[in-house]
Each structure stands twice: as C-alpha cells, then as structure tokens.
Design an enzyme around this catalytic site. Structure first.
Site, PDB file in Angstrom:
ATOM      1  N   GLU A  85      74.881  68.722 131.424  1.00 41.73           N
ATOM      2  CA  GLU A  85      74.393  70.006 131.966  1.00 41.73           C
ATOM      3  C   GLU A  85      73.536  69.768 133.211  1.00 41.73           C
ATOM      4  O   GLU A  85      72.556  69.021 133.175  1.00 41.73           O
ATOM      5  CB  GLU A  85      73.602  70.750 130.874  1.00 41.73           C
ATOM      6  CG  GLU A  85      73.280  72.175 131.277  1.00 41.73           C
ATOM      7  CD  GLU A  85      72.632  72.977 130.154  1.00 41.73           C
ATOM      8  OE1 GLU A  85      72.943  72.732 128.975  1.00 41.73           O
ATOM      9  OE2 GLU A  85      71.799  73.835 130.472  1.00 41.73           O
ATOM     10  N   HIS A 393      68.952  76.858 138.248  1.00 45.85           N
ATOM     11  CA  HIS A 393      70.163  76.446 137.544  1.00 45.85           C
ATOM     12  C   HIS A 393      71.359  76.422 138.492  1.00 45.85           C
ATOM     13  O   HIS A 393      72.126  75.463 138.534  1.00 45.85           O
ATOM     14  CB  HIS A 393      70.404  77.432 136.394  1.00 45.85           C
ATOM     15  CG  HIS A 393      71.451  76.988 135.443  1.00 45.85           C
ATOM     16  ND1 HIS A 393      71.206  76.041 134.478  1.00 45.85           N
ATOM     17  CD2 HIS A 393      72.739  77.330 135.320  1.00 45.85           C
ATOM     18  CE1 HIS A 393      72.306  75.826 133.801  1.00 45.85           C
ATOM     19  NE2 HIS A 393      73.266  76.593 134.288  1.00 45.85           N
TER      20      HIS A 393
HETATM   21  C1  MEV Z   1      70.003  76.370 128.942  1.00 47.89           C
HETATM   22  O1  MEV Z   1      70.762  75.253 128.604  1.00 47.89           O
HETATM   23  C2  MEV Z   1      68.707  76.386 128.171  1.00 47.89           C
HETATM   24  C3  MEV Z   1      67.839  77.629 128.334  1.00 47.89           C
HETATM   25  O2  MEV Z   1      68.590  78.807 128.029  1.00 47.89           O
HETATM   26  C4  MEV Z   1      66.675  77.484 127.386  1.00 47.89           C
HETATM   27  C5  MEV Z   1      65.815  78.706 127.253  1.00 47.89           C
HETATM   28  O3  MEV Z   1      66.288  79.843 127.448  1.00 47.89           O
HETATM   29  O4  MEV Z   1      64.639  78.520 126.866  1.00 47.89           O
HETATM   30  C6  MEV Z   1      67.366  77.776 129.757  1.00 47.89           C
END
Ligand code: MEV
Length: 438
Positions: A85, A393
């Site tokens: 990821e 992200h």
């Molecule tokens: C993504 O892999 C993880 C998150 O969704 C965790 C969260 O929402 O705390 C960003």
C-alpha cells in the site's frame, strides 16, 4: 471444462506450470514467462522458497521499504516494512520524525503468556473429573519433560495447566487450558507438541483411572491446538507531549488538533464501523513489520481483532487523552512473535531485517511492532482530522496511476512535478498525461 487432477503435488515444477497455464490462462506461453520473471536468479534461494510451501510455481514480490527515525525507549531504529500500500511507509516515517523531537516512543511489555488447549468430551460427573485432574496434572508435566527440557533451559516452558468445564456452553465439553512461556520463539510447534502429549496422557490415564466408570474412562479427544488469542501476551506503546507542541497544521490550533484526535479515538471506541477501519490502519503498520520479520501475520491479525472485541464490542486498539495540558496517545495489543525459529532462521531477507533491527528478542520485537502500529494510527488520525486522507494518499498513489497509464520516465518526472501543486485524481492524471503527449 478442465478435469480435476490427481497427483498434482508429485508433478515437477515445470509440469505444474504447464498444467496451470494451459488449463487456466488465455496465453500459456506469456503466462509462463510472467511466472518465470519472478523466480529468483539465485537457484539456491529459489529452492529455499520452493521448499517453504507445497506446489510452488513462483514468488509474489511485495515491496520492502524502511521507515527511519523511530526513537523507542531512547534507542533509534530504522524499521523494515513489507507492504504494497503506497502511503504506509511515508506515513510511518512522518510520524516517527514528528515524535523524534518530542522524546520518541515509550513501550512496556505487559505479559508474554501463550495459550494452548486440549478440547475433549467427557460424559460423566464433573467432580470425578476434578479429582482425576488433580491426579493427572503432575503426570502431564512428567510425560512432557523431554519436550520441555530445552525450552526450560532458555527460561521458558509450561507455566500452568488448568481444567475448564465448558458444559454450560456445549454438552460434555471440557478443556485442558495450558499456558506457556516460549521466550524468543513464537512457540507454535513447541506448544502443539506439548498439547498432543497432554492429550495422549489424558486419554491413557483416564482409561485406567479407578474412580471412573467405563463411560467416564472413555474420554474423547476432539483436538489439541494452540490458541492465537493471547490476551496476556500484550505490549503497550505510548507517545506524549505538551498540547501546544501538537502542531500538525496551520489551520487548527494545537489545542483544537489534540481535541479532535481525542474525539476521533472516542468515536473508534464506540462505533464498530469506524473501529474496524481505524484498526485496519493500525494493522497496516503492524503487518508490514510482522511480514518483514518472518512472523505469521494471520495469527497476529486473528489475535488482535479478537482482543479488540474482548469487552463485547469491536473497539479501538488505541487511546488518547489530554490531561493537565499533556496530550497522550497509546496502544495496547497482543502480539505473539518470534525472533528465533521458523522463517527467522531460514529466509535470508528476514534474517537481514532482524539484523537491521539489532537482532531483537521477541519482547523487543513486540515493542517495535506496537510502535509501528501506533505511529501508523497517529499518522492516519492526524490526516483525517486535518487535511483529510486523500491528499497524501493520492500523492503516494500517483506513480501507480502513471504506471497503469503506461507513462514513460520523462512523462512521470513531468507529472510528478506538476502534481506537487495540483490535487491528484485518476481522471486528472489521465487528462494531464494526454495534454503533455499532444
Ligand atoms: C487505509 O489503509 C487506512 C486508513 O483508512 C486508516 C484510518 O482510517 O484510520 C487511512
């Protein structure tokens, strides 16, 4: 339709590849090439991988990165993480750097108890089984002495065995519930061997126990297996700072930021839909290090999620509080890990990763991995309550999008530059790529 195959495991690797690519892929020649591309060039390393499992045809690569600058109990670590990821390692590194200047992470082992059970059926009077167990317990320990001697030399062994009456949950169901200390080993083989010995002793001794009727003598062993639920093999990791130092964004004051983080954690405590995603983010950090250090991430996942609902509702693994102007953020979770045995002695990269972590004991690795989980959660919550998650992200995901669209190196460089100051969306990247190709 493809016919079932018998004796597949006895085919050579080439034959297996021929069979699968011919029967289940469109273009056998091309599929074979892809499988071979991922073979290790070093034959002995490939053979090692072939022999880890049955029917190996190739290796699935997962990228491994390093998250540096983790100050844990005043020692500086660079943590190897294996994960696909995009944003995980960047997030971990960012959190590590943030806490580096604020005293770093403090950790503590809360317990190291492992668990295993012999599940059996006994059709008789429970009080007679209790008397039998008093007689049996020293024999269980004596019969397993040859299995436990080397573990005892390392300071581990069987710590207790108790009899549990589970007949309120299931008719005639009883257990030997055993606890173990396995030191630097995860201990699955040790525990399972002990349990199978307990089962054999239980069966044999019951059959000749004078206080039992014929029916009571006929105990049926259903199964003997370790438990991946280890609520007393837990670790705590914590960070804290004066609230005014919680400067994560110019848009919110540190006080407001701290309050929003605490609120976000409270939500994850009461709302399972949020708690699952919240904990998933924590597991991004945990699994990546578990995998890089050759540990069993399925066991860790199962145990952690069971722990997350130990009070009857699935809930957050992390906690946050503001007290007397100090913001504190912490995690408590079970981690049954090993730094000896299994893949840790076999996989060259796993060995190297453990070396990078300064050859940790299992307890030290528990602390490092708990920190990776806490850091990941801090990074996620910090983004969620300030800029939102997508900005960071999608920036990390940009190269994946460009690769998917077949961008060449020049195009990638131009667009990475362009998207430094523009929001990344799949469509936006596509448009911009078309634009520069005109
Ligand atoms: C993504 O892999 C993880 C998150 O969704 C965790 C969260 O929402 O705390 C960003």
């Amino acid at each position: 339709m493809t016919q079932p195959i018998s004796g597949f495991s006895k085919l050579s690797k080439e034959e297996k590849i021929d069979w699968i690519t011919t029967n289940y892929t469109q273009n056998a020649a091309q599929s074979k090439k892809i499988l071979q591309t991922y073979w290790n060039q070093n034959d002995s390393i490939q053979q090692l991988h072939d022999e880890f499992i049955e029917n190996t045809i190739t290796n699935l690569y997962v990228p491994q990165g390093i998250a540096p600058n983790f100050l844990i109990n005043d020692s500086l670590y660079a943590i190897p993480m294996a994960i696909e990821e995009s944003s995980v390692i960047a997030a971990a590194s960012k959190a590590a750097k943030f806490w580096l200047k604020k005293g770093g992470f403090k950790t503590k082992i809360l317990g190291t108890e492992k668990v295993g059970q012999v599940h059996f059926i006994y059709k008789g009077a429970p009080n007679k089984l209790n008397s039998f167990f008093t007689y049996l317990k020293p024999i269980l320990l004596a019969d397993s002495a040859s299995l436990t001697s080397s573990m005892e030399k390392r300071g581990g062994g069987i710590t207790d065995i108790i009899l549990k009456n589970k007949t309120n949950e299931l008719a005639h169901y009883f257990q030997l519930h055993a606890t173990f200390e396995t030191k630097d080993a995860m201990g699955a083989n040790f525990i399972n061997s002990c349990l199978e010995q307990f089962a054999a002793t239980l069966k044999k001794e019951a059959a000749s126990f004078e206080g039992f009727s014929a029916q009571e003598k006929d105990i049926e062993i259903v199964m003997s297996i370790l438990s991946n639920y280890v609520p007393n093999c837990t670790v705590r990791a914590e960070v804290s700072c004066p609230v005014e130092e919680l400067k994560l964004t110019t848009e919110l004051t540190p006080q407001h930021t701290a309050e929003k983080i605490v609120q976000a954690i409270k939500i994850a405590h009461v709302e399972p839909y949020r708690a699952v995603t919240h904990n998933k983010g924590i597991m991004n950090g945990i699994d990546a290090v578990v995998l890089a250090t050759g540990n069993d991430f399925r066991a860790i996942e199962a145990g952690v999620h069971a722990y997350a609902c130990r009070n009857g509702q699935y809930s957050s693994l992390t906690h946050a509080a503001i007290e007397n102007g100090i913001f504190t953020f912490w995690i408590e979770l079970p981690l049954a890990l090993g730094t000896v045995g299994g893949l840790t002695n076999l996989h060259p990269l796993v060995k190297l990763n453990l070396e990078m972590l300064q050859r940790p004991s299992a307890e030290e690795l528990m602390q490092i991995i708990a920190v990776a989980g806490l850091a990941q959660n801090f990074a996620a919550i910090s983004s969620l309550v300030t800029t939102g998650i997508q900005k960071g992200h999608m920036k990390m995901h940009l190269l994946n999008i460009l690769n998917q669209l077949g961008a060449n190196e020049n195009e990638k460089a131009t667009l990475v530059d362009y998207f430094k100051t523009n929001p990344v969306t799949h469509h936006g990247v596509e448009l911009q790529l078309n634009e520069i190709r005109k």
